[in-house]
Write an enzyme that holds these catalytic residues in place. Structure first.
Site, short mmCIF file in Angstrom:
data_model
loop_
_atom_site.label_atom_id
_atom_site.label_comp_id
_atom_site.label_asym_id
_atom_site.label_seq_id
_atom_site.Cartn_x
_atom_site.Cartn_y
_atom_site.Cartn_z
N GLY A 16 -12.08 30.48 2.33
CA GLY A 16 -11.29 31.64 1.95
C GLY A 16 -11.65 32.18 0.58
N ASP A 57 -16.03 24.94 -6.89
CA ASP A 57 -15.44 25.59 -5.73
C ASP A 57 -14.83 24.55 -4.80
OD1 ASP A 57 -14.71 27.55 -3.96
OD2 ASP A 57 -16.72 28.37 -3.71
N ASP A 111 0.84 -1.21 0.00
CA ASP A 111 0.00 0.00 0.00
C ASP A 111 0.87 1.25 0.00
OD1 ASP A 111 -2.39 1.36 -0.10
OD2 ASP A 111 -2.73 1.34 2.06
#
Length: 528
Positions: free
Chosen positions: A298, A509, A22
């Site tokens: 932000g 977004d 992994d």
């Protein structure tokens, strides 16, 4: 240096007969000197044990393993070698493939098979409309690989030529980690030598500088996350008489107490940078059942969001003199905004390291749970909803210029609102939101004073969902309730499901979601 050290770690493992199975960036931790540490050996296995296993001789252990393929075909899809996707047994060369994919991601900063520079993977390759099955077929049959890093990434030609060999279709053609270390060690030595020659004798070598070709004048950046954390620690005190007064004067000890479980997930969506951030303080004061959660979205730069995520919880915790939780939230928002703008202004004046025309800001949403009371404070277009008896119960209002009340408030405070592009926007900056932290060029009419709702919780209240507008732009309140009802009742999984659904619907977004269950749920339950 990171690549060489990681190769040495895997060389060591293979020399001891262990296959990691992994290898991926999420399992590589960096120390302060950028020294990598390979972690998460939950899927690791001895090679001798793997070689003795096949479909023909495998026998169930009686445990719920899910069968041969479920137990042996493990890993993370976008880093898994073609032979593993063909349901063959892992070998040490499978680790080499994963290593090649991982270091290419390190050099490009792009999640494999996407165009997204993301801190978290929302899913596999949603923006390309691939399903996991289609991606598997493309990797195995069409030899699909991530876009290879280019020389401007700072990588040497040796590394750039090594990556395709590591992810070769034929495992036998891939180099061993001994070969990789032998090839790259001279490259690292040459780079270190070049850096030593370019540094003054009094300057110690800093491995974070990079190659000699990239040496340049240092530009001092402000780490707003660190600044906020320092402010948080400075103002963070043990909860004392102020909070105790809230509880002693206003709350019945026999009142309903919700049982909380929580989880979150975030991705940068279809953007180059991540301007969302969030915090979870589920045990802000476990003794008195006080829990705080928050999201910051932000705009015009992520600085205010990073700062607020660290500063707001600390300020809130120190407001022991507030008359009520609602007052504490209001003061925390306003104080955080003032602290951020003051720090920004100070840096502009004293050191000149911040552009004068840079005015970062963020919308903010915080939920404060005090025993059986839920207080939600909001500035901007992040949103919180409550699922009450299976129905949507709104907890906040979007503060945008298209809202008549907000538009009138801004104009009344001396601001200017105009129709620009496709909607009403505030001031020369054409800001869509009407309340925020930061945005010092638009104060005072773009205020940081939050609207606060107070809700008394009861046994009818199932879960609370908080999210940035990246989700609400494409998923309605009622759809959020339906999606969670049709998902395994684990808060982290529900958060990820909502984020991936928003990404798949084309949200442009950043997307951040927090889900908080308010009563005991079972992860085996699929639908209420």
């Amino acid at each position: 240096m990171i690549i060489v050290q990681l190769a040495k770690a895997l060389e060591y493992l293979h020399a001891h007969g262990i296959v990691h199975r992994d290898v991926k960036p999420a399992n590589i931790l960096l120390g302060r000197n950028l020294c990598p540490y390979l972690s998460d050996f939950g899927l690791a296995e001895h090679q001798k044990n793997l070689k003795e296993v096949s479909v023909e001789n495998w026998r169930s252990s009686g445990k719920p393993t899910g069968g041969f393929h479920k137990k042996n075909m493990v890993g993370t899809l976008i880093y898994m070698a073609p032979e593993i996707l063909r349901k063959e047994i892992h070998t040490e060369k499978s680790d080499v493939y994963s290593f090649g994919i991982s270091i290419n991601e390190l050099l490009t900063g792009i999640v494999p098979y996407t165009d997204l520079r993301a801190e978290a993977q929302a899913h596999t390759v949603l923006e390309m409309n691939y399903t996991e099955q289609q991606l598997t077929a493309a990797v195995v049959s069409d030899k699909l690989r991530p876009v290879l890093a280019i020389p401007v990434s700072g990588a040497s030609e040796k590394i750039l030529s090594l990556i395709p060999r590591c992810w070769d279709e034929n495992p036998q053609n891939r180099p061993s980690f001994s070969d990789i270390v032998s090839e790259l060690a001279p490259v690292l030595e040459q780079r270190l030598r070049s850096i030593d020659e370019n540094l003054a004798p009094s300057e110690p070598y800093d491995p974070s500088i990079g190659s000699a070709n990239n040496l340049q004048a240092v530009h001092e950046d402000v780490n707003w996350s660190t600044q906020g954390e320092l402010l948080s620690k400075k103002s963070s005190l043990e909860v004392t008489s102020g909070l105790r007064n809230w509880l002693d004067s206003s709350y019945d000890p026999q009142a309903y107490h919700p049982v909380l479980s929580w989880g979150s997930f975030a991705t940068c969506g279809r953007r180059e940078t991540m301007e969302d951030t969030h915090f979870l303080m589920p045990h802000m004061c476990s003794e008195m059942d006080i829990h705080v959660f928050g999201i910051f979205d932000g705009h015009r730069g992520a600085a205010a969001a990073q700062f607020s995520a660290k500063a707001l919880p600390g300020i809130l915790k120190s407001l022991t003199s507030a008359r009520s939780p609602a007052d504490a939230l209001s003061e925390a928002f306003v104080s955080t905004d003032f602290a951020f703008r003051s720090e920004l202004d100070s840096l502009r004046k004293s050191r000149g390291i911040i552009q004068k025309d840079w005015h970062p800001g963020c919308t903010a949403l915080a939920a404060l749970i005090v025993k059986d009371k839920l207080f939600v404070a909001n500035v901007g277009d992040c949103r919180a909803i409550l699922c009450r008896a299976g129905r949507v119960f709104p907890l906040s209002k979007d503060h945008v210029a298209s809202c008549i009340d907000e538009r009138e408030r801004v104009v009344g405070a001396g601001g200017e609102v105009k129709w620009q592009v496709d909607t009403w926007r505030v001031g020369p900056a054409a800001l869509q939101v009407t309340r925020s932290i930061g945005d010092d060029d638009l104060k005072p009419f773009v205020t940081a004073e939050p609207e606060i709702t107070e809700t008394v919780l009861s046994g009818e209240d199932e879960f609370l969902v908080m999210a940035s507008d990246g989700m609400w732009d494409v998923i309605s309140n009622s759809e959020v309730i339906s999606i969670i009802r049709d998902t395994v009742k684990e808060a982290g999984m529900c958060s990820k499901r909502l984020v991936t659904e928003a990404a798949e619907r084309g949200s442009k977004d950043n997307i951040t979601v927090i889900v908080i269950f308010l009563r005991p749920v079972s992860t085996t339950e699929r639908i209420y």
